[in-house]
Design a protein around this motif. Structure first.
Motif, short mmCIF file in Angstrom:
data_model
loop_
_atom_site.label_atom_id
_atom_site.label_comp_id
_atom_site.label_asym_id
_atom_site.label_seq_id
_atom_site.Cartn_x
_atom_site.Cartn_y
_atom_site.Cartn_z
N PHE A 1 0.84 -1.20 0.00
CA PHE A 1 0.00 0.00 0.00
C PHE A 1 0.88 1.26 0.00
N LEU A 2 1.87 1.30 0.89
CA LEU A 2 2.79 2.44 0.93
C LEU A 2 3.50 2.62 -0.40
N TYR A 3 4.00 1.52 -0.94
CA TYR A 3 4.75 1.56 -2.19
C TYR A 3 3.88 2.16 -3.31
N ASP A 4 2.63 1.68 -3.40
CA ASP A 4 1.75 2.17 -4.47
C ASP A 4 1.48 3.66 -4.38
N GLY A 5 1.51 4.22 -3.17
CA GLY A 5 1.24 5.64 -3.01
C GLY A 5 2.46 6.52 -2.94
N THR A 6 3.64 5.93 -2.96
CA THR A 6 4.87 6.71 -2.80
C THR A 6 5.12 7.66 -3.96
N THR B 1 3.32 9.83 -4.92
CA THR B 1 2.84 11.15 -4.50
C THR B 1 3.92 11.89 -3.72
N ASN B 2 4.65 11.17 -2.86
CA ASN B 2 5.75 11.79 -2.12
C ASN B 2 6.82 12.28 -3.08
N VAL B 3 7.14 11.45 -4.06
CA VAL B 3 8.16 11.79 -5.05
C VAL B 3 7.72 13.01 -5.86
N ALA B 4 6.44 13.04 -6.24
CA ALA B 4 5.92 14.17 -7.02
C ALA B 4 6.04 15.48 -6.24
N ALA B 5 5.94 15.41 -4.93
CA ALA B 5 6.04 16.60 -4.09
C ALA B 5 7.49 17.03 -3.86
N GLY B 6 8.44 16.15 -4.18
CA GLY B 6 9.85 16.52 -4.05
C GLY B 6 10.65 15.69 -3.08
N GLU B 7 10.03 14.71 -2.41
CA GLU B 7 10.78 13.83 -1.51
C GLU B 7 11.63 12.87 -2.33
N LEU B 8 12.78 12.54 -1.81
CA LEU B 8 13.61 11.47 -2.36
C LEU B 8 13.32 10.26 -1.48
N VAL B 9 12.97 9.14 -2.09
CA VAL B 9 12.55 7.96 -1.33
C VAL B 9 13.35 6.75 -1.77
N ARG B 10 13.83 5.99 -0.78
CA ARG B 10 14.54 4.74 -1.06
C ARG B 10 14.02 3.64 -0.15
N TRP B 11 14.24 2.40 -0.60
CA TRP B 11 13.79 1.20 0.09
C TRP B 11 14.99 0.30 0.36
N LEU B 12 15.07 -0.24 1.57
CA LEU B 12 16.15 -1.15 1.92
C LEU B 12 15.56 -2.46 2.44
N PRO B 13 15.83 -3.57 1.73
CA PRO B 13 15.41 -4.86 2.27
C PRO B 13 16.06 -5.08 3.64
#
Length: 176
Positions: free
Chosen positions: A89-94, A96-108
């Motif tokens: 769910f978070l991944y599918d909505g992320t 929007t965060n990126v569009a606003a200017g956040e840099l987002v990364r994921w770590l297993p």
């Protein structure tokens, strides 16, 4: 905490001059499984990236305004794989965060074993002010706590930098 340090989250973000980083380490946060955005997502609703008006919200305005002031906002998520339904769910909505200017990364999570991590999710502002995010065992918010303790800020800064260096940018991370 000195009285000149803001406590409300919006004030903390507004006081940042260089950076705001957020480390999330839970596989789920308390959500209403029957109503609200997560329930809608579970029923198949997905935001249309082309219909910005339908998903833009006040949080994204705040992020966009902060980034426009020159503050770099980075968010890293440590996730177990295969990911939880909530992480999907978070991944599918992320986007929007990126569009606003956040840099987002994921770590297993398997790749985070050698990193000294704080016991709680946090925001770190300008490498000086930490806002801990406390949660109950079932993922309900237990409130935030703000500190300017230099040892806590150093721990958070080093932990975030180590996670960020290993993490995968959002547009390259494939959900498993």
């Amino acid at each position: 905490m000195p009285s000149n340090v803001p406590n409300a989250f919006a004030e903390l973000l507004a006081s940042a001059t260089r950076s705001a980083v957020h480390l999330e380490m839970r596989d789920s946060y308390a959500v209403d499984y029957e109503t609200g955005p997560f329930a809608e997502w579970r029923r198949g609703f997905r935001h249309d990236p082309a219909d910005r008006a339908s998903w833009w919200r006040p949080w994204l305005d705040l992020v966009q305004e902060t980034v426009a002031r020159g503050v770099v906002i980075r968010r890293a998520r440590i996730v177990s794989e295969p990911v939880s339904e909530y992480t999907r769910f978070l991944y599918d909505g992320t986007f929007t965060n990126v569009a606003a200017g956040e840099l987002v990364r994921w770590l297993p999570r398997r790749q985070a074993s050698g990193i000294a991590l704080p016991g709680n999710d946090f925001w770190l502002f300008d490498d000086k002010v930490v806002r801990w995010n406390h949660f109950t065992g079932d993922g309900q918010s237990a409130g935030g706590e703000v500190t300017t303790d230099s040892a806590a800020a150093k721990l958070c800064s080093e932990a975030f930098d180590a996670v960020w260096a290993l993490a995968i940018p959002h547009d390259q991370y494939a959900i498993t």
